[in-house]
Design a protein around this motif. Structure first.
Motif, PDB file in Angstrom:
ATOM      1  N   ARG A   9       0.838  -1.211   0.000  1.00 27.47           N
ATOM      2  CA  ARG A   9       0.000   0.000   0.000  1.00 27.47           C
ATOM      3  C   ARG A   9       0.868   1.255   0.000  1.00 27.47           C
ATOM      4  O   ARG A   9       0.541   2.235  -0.671  1.00 27.47           O
ATOM      5  N   SER A  44       0.876   3.986  -3.016  1.00 26.13           N
ATOM      6  CA  SER A  44       0.604   5.407  -2.775  1.00 26.13           C
ATOM      7  C   SER A  44       1.750   6.275  -3.271  1.00 26.13           C
ATOM      8  O   SER A  44       1.533   7.371  -3.809  1.00 26.13           O
ATOM      9  N   THR A  69      -9.880   5.162  -6.675  1.00 24.98           N
ATOM     10  CA  THR A  69      -9.314   3.808  -6.720  1.00 24.98           C
ATOM     11  C   THR A  69      -9.788   3.035  -7.948  1.00 24.98           C
ATOM     12  O   THR A  69      -9.080   2.159  -8.430  1.00 24.98           O
ATOM     13  N   PHE A 111      -6.494  12.517  -4.049  1.00 28.60           N
ATOM     14  CA  PHE A 111      -5.449  11.578  -3.656  1.00 28.60           C
ATOM     15  C   PHE A 111      -5.518  11.312  -2.152  1.00 28.60           C
ATOM     16  O   PHE A 111      -5.294  10.184  -1.707  1.00 28.60           O
ATOM     17  N   LEU A 142      -5.595   7.690  -0.348  1.00 30.28           N
ATOM     18  CA  LEU A 142      -4.658   7.283   0.701  1.00 30.28           C
ATOM     19  C   LEU A 142      -5.416   6.797   1.938  1.00 30.28           C
ATOM     20  O   LEU A 142      -5.017   5.829   2.591  1.00 30.28           O
ATOM     21  N   LEU A 173      -6.545   3.295   1.278  1.00 30.87           N
ATOM     22  CA  LEU A 173      -5.439   2.350   1.430  1.00 30.87           C
ATOM     23  C   LEU A 173      -5.184   2.039   2.901  1.00 30.87           C
ATOM     24  O   LEU A 173      -4.819   0.918   3.257  1.00 30.87           O
ATOM     25  N   ALA A 231       1.587   8.625   7.440  1.00 28.57           N
ATOM     26  CA  ALA A 231       0.765   8.587   6.228  1.00 28.57           C
ATOM     27  C   ALA A 231      -0.634   9.132   6.500  1.00 28.57           C
ATOM     28  O   ALA A 231      -1.218   9.831   5.672  1.00 28.57           O
ATOM     29  N   ALA A 261      -2.580  12.250   4.709  1.00 22.71           N
ATOM     30  CA  ALA A 261      -3.921  12.133   4.122  1.00 22.71           C
ATOM     31  C   ALA A 261      -4.842  13.234   4.631  1.00 22.71           C
ATOM     32  O   ALA A 261      -5.608  13.830   3.866  1.00 22.71           O
ATOM     33  N   LEU A 267       5.890  10.772   1.184  1.00 19.82           N
ATOM     34  CA  LEU A 267       5.598   9.345   1.139  1.00 19.82           C
ATOM     35  C   LEU A 267       6.819   8.545   0.722  1.00 19.82           C
ATOM     36  O   LEU A 267       7.084   7.456   1.243  1.00 19.82           O
TER      37      LEU A 267
END
Length: 737
Positions: free
Chosen positions: A509, A513, A538, A597, A601, A604, A655, A659, A680
């Protein structure tokens, strides 16, 4: 015994059938067991039988030369979907008061079902027999009574005196047979102390009062017909995936789900093998079934699938008996010549008219294709693709005929998916390469503009994480786009759809990303003309066999002129991913992609959909739910359980912070995609450095990895790094391949 009854008849039947049709199996597979031919889709080893149905695997007892499916002996296999087995007899024997011996059989058939060509039979005086069958989750019972005032005398009759029978419906997979007696006449029962109940193929048992009433136990098995078929689809549903070979036809099973295969008339062989059925030479075969019926002086001429009877010159064929008879000279021979000349002349005129019509039709089709080509923006597209710049020079323009052949006439079984911008088909080009062909919705002129826009946008992109556009076809009423074929579905499928059982680890994942963020950063900052995707989700991210991300579907994308930072457009996107600022103002900029995005994220990290109306009110919208969890320090409640462990909590928290920053309400408060990609990427680099440090315990290993330089934080300078460790990572995003 006076006669052998069913077993003898079965042996004769099996041998005759074996001689009629030659057994055909897969190469290097066993073809016979005793007198029984083993034919595909049945076989004795895994590669020799149809892989979809394991009970098609048979066992040959080398000692007895008998063939079995499970514990049932097989005596014949028919292409038409019938399997003949031997089934034991159920019986009950009494003395004057008690049962001395009793055997009943409860049988389960798994992939086979009972045929209606069987008869349920009971033999004995003052007895009754019951058979209970199961079809699906429902049970049914049937049976018959046999009464005797004295010992029956008539042979061959099974009419209720000493013997009774009843029909059996097809479709059952389980059945139980039991027999018992009536205490009606003790003298009759004492002379015939045993009562029998059994299934037998119709016509394979003739009742004889003596010795059947006394000695039927010596005949322990009778032939029973079972039905079988391939799979659980109809021929229409199976389409070109059916296993029926050449010169054969697919037929829906009339007794159960699934289908069977049958050789076409004039052909013989095994229709379940790829090479299928071969032509029967009726002129030379010794088989009385297929041999020709030409007689007299007529000669047999073999044709593919049939034959003709030919007569020598001066004779005509008599169609009544296919013999030859001498021609009679016409009384008006001159009129015959006139008639033939007139007929030939008329046919010549028809041929000329047909050729002219074909040319006119071809010309109209050519003009129509040219019209569609211009209507679909073909002239502008050629000009743009041939102009100066960094356009994708590999984009081809395909013909309408080529697209039809590639999709087998846009066959339904070739559909890979359908969405708001059209239908995607699996195509096979003449060089055997597999492609994805996208077709706009018929009658929607707005979709045509989006398709042309997608070609123009993708012609500016050359990046390894963007699905590659191979070409387009503009000769049709709606345009077609041809892409490279990505064979492992979408990120949505892996997270929420048909492939969600395949576990995506945190490493997968994080890498996905990073690839998506790097691609969007490239589109925003490094492409020859900045590009805003406008529909990041997605479902628009494909994964190849190595789970490498490929950003797709640029129909809604926009090129941003160098002198502008944003555009005013009609709002377009997908609910749950749509930037609220763009939705309210209609002003499109790169921060709209950043918001989308951020939602990806979050998906994910949590494994939850961006917008799910089935969820409780507080968790319907993933962005709000995720942000509240972060604010209330309960992130662990929303992260997918298989993702977080003790070694990656810091990376997941970082992460999650990224997000949340990406989905801030005001676009100016969100980071740029280049900064998001750098952060990232730094998570992956830091993870690698941490693992190497644990392995070697050498600080020098961590100094320089993959060209990443760690600098001290210098306030809010536009380059974002780790707030928790007060460092910032500086990376240079790759500008394509």
């Amino acid at each position: 015994m006076k006669k052998v009854h069913g077993l003898f008849l079965v042996a004769i039947f099996s041998l005759a059938y074996t001689q009629l049709i030659k057994g055909q199996s897969m190469p290097n597979c066993q073809t016979k067991c005793g007198n029984v031919s083993i034919e595909y889709p049945f076989g004795t080893s895994p590669r020799c039988y149809y892989p979809g149905q394991s009970t098609f695997q048979l066992t040959c007892n080398e000692t007895t030369n008998k063939l079995y499916t499970g514990n049932l002996q097989v005596i014949n296999i028919s292409h038409s979907g019938e399997l003949r087995i031997l089934k034991a007899t159920s019986f009950t024997c009494y003395n004057s008061t008690d049962v001395t011996e009793s055997i009943s059989y409860n049988t389960t058939l798994v992939d086979f079902t009972l045929s209606n060509k069987n008869s349920f039979t009971a033999v004995g005086c003052n007895t009754y027999a019951v058979m209970t069958t199961a079809v699906g989750d429902r049970s049914y019972s049937t049976g018959c009574l046999s009464l005797c005032d004295s010992t029956p005398k008539e042979n061959g009759l099974c009419s209720g005196e000493g013997c009774c029978h009843t029909s059996v419906s097809n479709g059952s997979q389980r059945f139980l047979i039991e027999s018992s007696r009536f205490d009606r006449d003790a003298s009759v029962n004492n002379s015939n102390p045993c009562f029998y109940a059994f299934l037998v193929e119709e016509g394979m048992f003739n009742f004889s009062p003596s010795p059947d009433l006394l000695n039927l136990r010596n005949v322990t098995e009778f032939p029973v017909v079972l039905d079988w078929s391939i799979g659980n689809q109809t021929c229409k549903e199976a389409g070109n995936t059916s296993i029926c070979g050449q010169n054969s036809v697919c037929l829906d099973s009339t007794t159960r789900t699934g289908y069977n295969c049958k050789c076409n008339d004039g052909y013989d062989g095994n229709p379940y093998l790829a090479e299928g059925c071969l032509d029967i030479d009726e002129c030379t075969t010794s088989s009385t079934i297929y041999r020709h019926n030409c007689s007299g002086s007529s000669a047999c001429v073999n044709m593919m699938g049939h034959f003709l009877c030919s007569c020598p010159s001066g004779f005509d064929l008599n169609t009544t008996d296919n013999s030859c008879m001498r021609k009679h000279k016409p009384e008006y021979y001159g009129w015959t010549q006139i008639f033939l000349a007139t007929t030939v002349g008329f046919l010549a005129i028809v041929l000329v008219v047909s050729c002219v019509q074909q040319k006119i039709k071809h010309r109209k089709n050519t003009e129509l294709r040219k019209h569609f080509f211009e209507q679909n923006g073909g002239g502008m597209l050629r000009q743009r693709l041939s102009g100066a710049g960094t356009s994708n020079v590999d984009v081809q323009i395909f013909t309408e005929e080529g697209m039809k052949e590639a999709t087998n006439g846009y066959e339904e079984s070739r559909i890979l998916g359908q969405g708001g911008q059209g239908t995607v088909y699996k195509g096979i080009l003449p060089d055997k390469s597999v492609v994805a062909i996208k077709k706009a919705r018929l009658g929607d002129s707005s979709q045509v503009g989006q398709f042309i826009n997608e070609v123009l946008v993708l012609s500016q992109i050359n990046h390894r994480n963007v699905v590659k556009l191979l070409g387009c076809c503009l000769e049709t009423e709606v345009p077609l786009l041809v892409y490279e074929f990505i064979n492992s579905g979408t990120l949505f499928d892996h997270l929420h759809g048909s492939m969600s059982n395949s576990s995506l680890t945190w490493e997968h994942r994080l890498r996905i990303s990073v690839e998506i963020a790097g691609t969007l950063a490239y589109l925003h900052s490094s492409a020859s003309i900045p590009i805003i995707h406008r529909d990041v989700k997605t479902a628009n991210i494909l994964l190849d066999e190595n789970l490498t991300a490929k950003v797709a579907d640029f129909g809604a994308s926009r090129l941003i002129p160098m002198d502008k930072e944003q555009l005013t457009t009609m709002v377009q996107g997908t609910l749950g991913y749509l930037d609220p600022e763009y939705y309210n103002t209609g002003l499109l900029n790169e921060k709209s992609d950043v918001y989308s995005f951020g939602v990806v994220l979050m998906e994910l990290l949590t494994g939850q959909k961006a917008l799910c109306f089935e969820q409780p009110q507080q968790s319907k919208h993933l962005v709000n739910y995720f942000a509240c969890a972060m604010k209330e320090d309960r992130l662990h409640e929303v992260i997918e359980s298989q993702v977080m462990n003790e070694s990656n909590q810091r990376e997941i928290h970082e992460a999650a912070r990224i997000a949340v920053e990406c989905t801030r309400l005001m676009g100016e408060e969100r980071p740029r995609m280049k900064e998001v990609a750098a952060q990232l990427e730094a998570l992956g680099v830091a993870k690698t450095k941490h693992e190497l440090s644990d392995q070697y315990n050498e600080p020098e290993v961590n100094k320089h990895l993959v060209g990443v330089e760690i600098l001290p934080a210098q306030g809010d300078t536009g380059t974002t790094g780790y707030d928790s460790i007060k460092n910032v990572t500086r990376l240079h995003i790759e500008a394509g391949r």
